[in-house]
Write a protein that holds these residues in place. Structure first.
Motif, PDB file in Angstrom:
ATOM      1  N   MET A   1       0.841  -1.180   0.000  1.00  0.00           N
ATOM      2  CA  MET A   1       0.000   0.000   0.000  1.00  0.00           C
ATOM      3  C   MET A   1       0.887   1.245   0.000  1.00  0.00           C
ATOM      4  SD  MET A   1      -2.939   0.962   2.680  1.00  0.00           S
ATOM      5  CE  MET A   1      -3.381   2.633   2.905  1.00  0.00           C
ATOM      6  N   THR A   2       0.513   2.220  -0.775  1.00  0.00           N
ATOM      7  CA  THR A   2       1.261   3.474  -0.843  1.00  0.00           C
ATOM      8  C   THR A   2       0.523   4.543  -0.059  1.00  0.00           C
ATOM      9  OG1 THR A   2       2.144   2.905  -3.006  1.00  0.00           O
ATOM     10  CG2 THR A   2       2.197   5.214  -2.395  1.00  0.00           C
ATOM     11  N   SER A   3       1.278   5.261   0.767  1.00  0.00           N
ATOM     12  CA  SER A   3       0.711   6.347   1.571  1.00  0.00           C
ATOM     13  C   SER A   3       1.462   7.633   1.261  1.00  0.00           C
ATOM     14  CB  SER A   3       0.841   6.042   3.060  1.00  0.00           C
ATOM     15  OG  SER A   3       0.132   4.869   3.375  1.00  0.00           O
ATOM     16  N   ILE A   4       0.724   8.732   1.285  1.00  0.00           N
ATOM     17  CA  ILE A   4       1.314  10.044   1.061  1.00  0.00           C
ATOM     18  C   ILE A   4       1.169  10.841   2.352  1.00  0.00           C
ATOM     19  CG2 ILE A   4       1.240  12.165  -0.297  1.00  0.00           C
ATOM     20  CD1 ILE A   4      -0.135  10.483  -2.506  1.00  0.00           C
ATOM     21  N   PHE A   5       2.269  11.468   2.744  1.00  0.00           N
ATOM     22  CA  PHE A   5       2.292  12.272   3.957  1.00  0.00           C
ATOM     23  C   PHE A   5       2.660  13.710   3.621  1.00  0.00           C
ATOM     24  CE2 PHE A   5       3.310   7.981   5.249  1.00  0.00           C
ATOM     25  CZ  PHE A   5       2.577   7.799   6.409  1.00  0.00           C
ATOM     26  N   SER A   6       2.039  14.634   4.319  1.00  0.00           N
ATOM     27  CA  SER A   6       2.472  16.019   4.305  1.00  0.00           C
ATOM     28  C   SER A   6       3.401  16.159   5.510  1.00  0.00           C
ATOM     29  CB  SER A   6       1.271  16.948   4.458  1.00  0.00           C
ATOM     30  OG  SER A   6       1.721  18.275   4.613  1.00  0.00           O
ATOM     31  N   VAL A   7       4.599  16.718   5.257  1.00  0.00           N
ATOM     32  CA  VAL A   7       5.572  16.905   6.333  1.00  0.00           C
ATOM     33  C   VAL A   7       6.035  18.366   6.267  1.00  0.00           C
ATOM     34  CG1 VAL A   7       7.638  15.983   7.442  1.00  0.00           C
ATOM     35  CG2 VAL A   7       6.284  14.488   5.971  1.00  0.00           C
ATOM     36  N   PRO A   8       5.217  19.286   6.782  1.00  0.00           N
ATOM     37  CA  PRO A   8       5.494  20.714   6.613  1.00  0.00           C
ATOM     38  C   PRO A   8       6.795  21.185   7.252  1.00  0.00           C
ATOM     39  CG  PRO A   8       3.665  20.389   8.120  1.00  0.00           C
ATOM     40  CD  PRO A   8       3.990  19.050   7.526  1.00  0.00           C
ATOM     41  N   ASP A   9       7.271  20.478   8.264  1.00  0.00           N
ATOM     42  CA  ASP A   9       8.509  20.894   8.920  1.00  0.00           C
ATOM     43  C   ASP A   9       9.756  20.271   8.299  1.00  0.00           C
ATOM     44  OD1 ASP A   9       7.522  18.508   9.947  1.00  0.00           O
ATOM     45  OD2 ASP A   9       7.849  19.028  12.037  1.00  0.00           O
ATOM     46  N   MET A  10       9.614  19.611   7.161  1.00  0.00           N
ATOM     47  CA  MET A  10      10.744  19.096   6.380  1.00  0.00           C
ATOM     48  C   MET A  10      11.078  20.189   5.360  1.00  0.00           C
ATOM     49  SD  MET A  10      10.879  15.689   3.977  1.00  0.00           S
ATOM     50  CE  MET A  10       9.667  16.374   2.844  1.00  0.00           C
ATOM     51  N   THR A  11      12.126  20.974   5.646  1.00  0.00           N
ATOM     52  CA  THR A  11      12.355  22.187   4.870  1.00  0.00           C
ATOM     53  C   THR A  11      13.682  22.269   4.135  1.00  0.00           C
ATOM     54  OG1 THR A  11      13.228  23.293   6.830  1.00  0.00           O
ATOM     55  CG2 THR A  11      10.859  23.541   6.395  1.00  0.00           C
ATOM     56  N   CYS A  12      14.581  21.310   4.346  1.00  0.00           N
ATOM     57  CA  CYS A  12      15.908  21.432   3.725  1.00  0.00           C
ATOM     58  C   CYS A  12      16.451  20.050   3.359  1.00  0.00           C
ATOM     59  CB  CYS A  12      16.871  22.142   4.669  1.00  0.00           C
ATOM     60  SG  CYS A  12      17.254  21.206   6.172  1.00  0.00           S
ATOM     61  N   ALA A  13      17.587  20.051   2.690  1.00  0.00           N
ATOM     62  CA  ALA A  13      18.200  18.791   2.265  1.00  0.00           C
ATOM     63  C   ALA A  13      18.570  17.914   3.462  1.00  0.00           C
ATOM     64  CB  ALA A  13      19.431  19.072   1.415  1.00  0.00           C
ATOM     65  N   HIS A  14      18.981  18.527   4.554  1.00  0.00           N
ATOM     66  CA  HIS A  14      19.295  17.744   5.759  1.00  0.00           C
ATOM     67  C   HIS A  14      18.039  17.062   6.286  1.00  0.00           C
ATOM     68  CE1 HIS A  14      19.962  17.081  10.090  1.00  0.00           C
ATOM     69  NE2 HIS A  14      21.145  16.669   9.658  1.00  0.00           N
ATOM     70  N   CYS A  15      16.927  17.780   6.280  1.00  0.00           N
ATOM     71  CA  CYS A  15      15.649  17.202   6.701  1.00  0.00           C
ATOM     72  C   CYS A  15      15.298  16.003   5.822  1.00  0.00           C
ATOM     73  CB  CYS A  15      14.532  18.235   6.594  1.00  0.00           C
ATOM     74  SG  CYS A  15      14.662  19.661   7.662  1.00  0.00           S
ATOM     75  N   GLU A  16      15.453  16.179   4.517  1.00  0.00           N
ATOM     76  CA  GLU A  16      15.137  15.096   3.585  1.00  0.00           C
ATOM     77  C   GLU A  16      15.995  13.872   3.880  1.00  0.00           C
ATOM     78  OE1 GLU A  16      15.313  14.003  -1.160  1.00  0.00           O
ATOM     79  OE2 GLU A  16      15.552  16.094  -0.558  1.00  0.00           O
ATOM     80  N   LYS A  17      17.280  14.072   4.106  1.00  0.00           N
ATOM     81  CA  LYS A  17      18.181  12.959   4.403  1.00  0.00           C
ATOM     82  C   LYS A  17      17.775  12.259   5.698  1.00  0.00           C
ATOM     83  CE  LYS A  17      23.017  11.800   5.054  1.00  0.00           C
ATOM     84  NZ  LYS A  17      24.384  12.291   5.149  1.00  0.00           N
ATOM     85  N   THR A  18      17.399  13.036   6.703  1.00  0.00           N
ATOM     86  CA  THR A  18      16.987  12.470   7.984  1.00  0.00           C
ATOM     87  C   THR A  18      15.725  11.629   7.828  1.00  0.00           C
ATOM     88  OG1 THR A  18      17.981  14.324   9.167  1.00  0.00           O
ATOM     89  CG2 THR A  18      16.326  13.045  10.359  1.00  0.00           C
ATOM     90  N   VAL A  19      14.753  12.148   7.086  1.00  0.00           N
ATOM     91  CA  VAL A  19      13.502  11.424   6.859  1.00  0.00           C
ATOM     92  C   VAL A  19      13.767  10.147   6.064  1.00  0.00           C
ATOM     93  CG1 VAL A  19      11.296  11.517   5.617  1.00  0.00           C
ATOM     94  CG2 VAL A  19      11.984  13.409   7.102  1.00  0.00           C
ATOM     95  N   ARG A  20      14.554  10.241   5.006  1.00  0.00           N
ATOM     96  CA  ARG A  20      14.877   9.057   4.206  1.00  0.00           C
ATOM     97  C   ARG A  20      15.570   7.993   5.053  1.00  0.00           C
ATOM     98  NH1 ARG A  20      14.378   9.055  -1.204  1.00  0.00           N
ATOM     99  NH2 ARG A  20      14.087  11.049  -2.267  1.00  0.00           N
TER     100      ARG A  20
END
Length: 65
Positions: A1-20
């Motif tokens: 199943m695929t889910s889509i999330f809104s993550v408004p406090d993910m604002t920079c490349a570091h945030c993206e790396k942390t989430v990934r």
């Protein structure tokens, strides 16, 4: 199943790396797409585990699917 999330406090490349990284650890092999411009994360896998993983590293995801 695929889910889509809104993550408004993910604002920079570091945030993206942390989430990934968090999602990779929680859901090994899951297909993850991050769109930093729209603050959306798409995950093919356990939505509850994905949400918990993002919260555990300090983000505030909400499902939008």
């Amino acid at each position: 199943m695929t889910s889509i999330f809104s993550v408004p406090d993910m604002t920079c490349a570091h945030c993206e790396k942390t989430v990934r990284s968090a999602l990779s650890e929680a859901l090994p092999g899951a297909d993850v797409t991050v769109d930093l411009a729209t603050h959306r994360v798409t995950v093919a896998g356990d939505a509850d585990a994905a949400e918990a993983a993002m919260r555990d590293v300090g983000y505030s995801p909400s499902r939008i699917d």
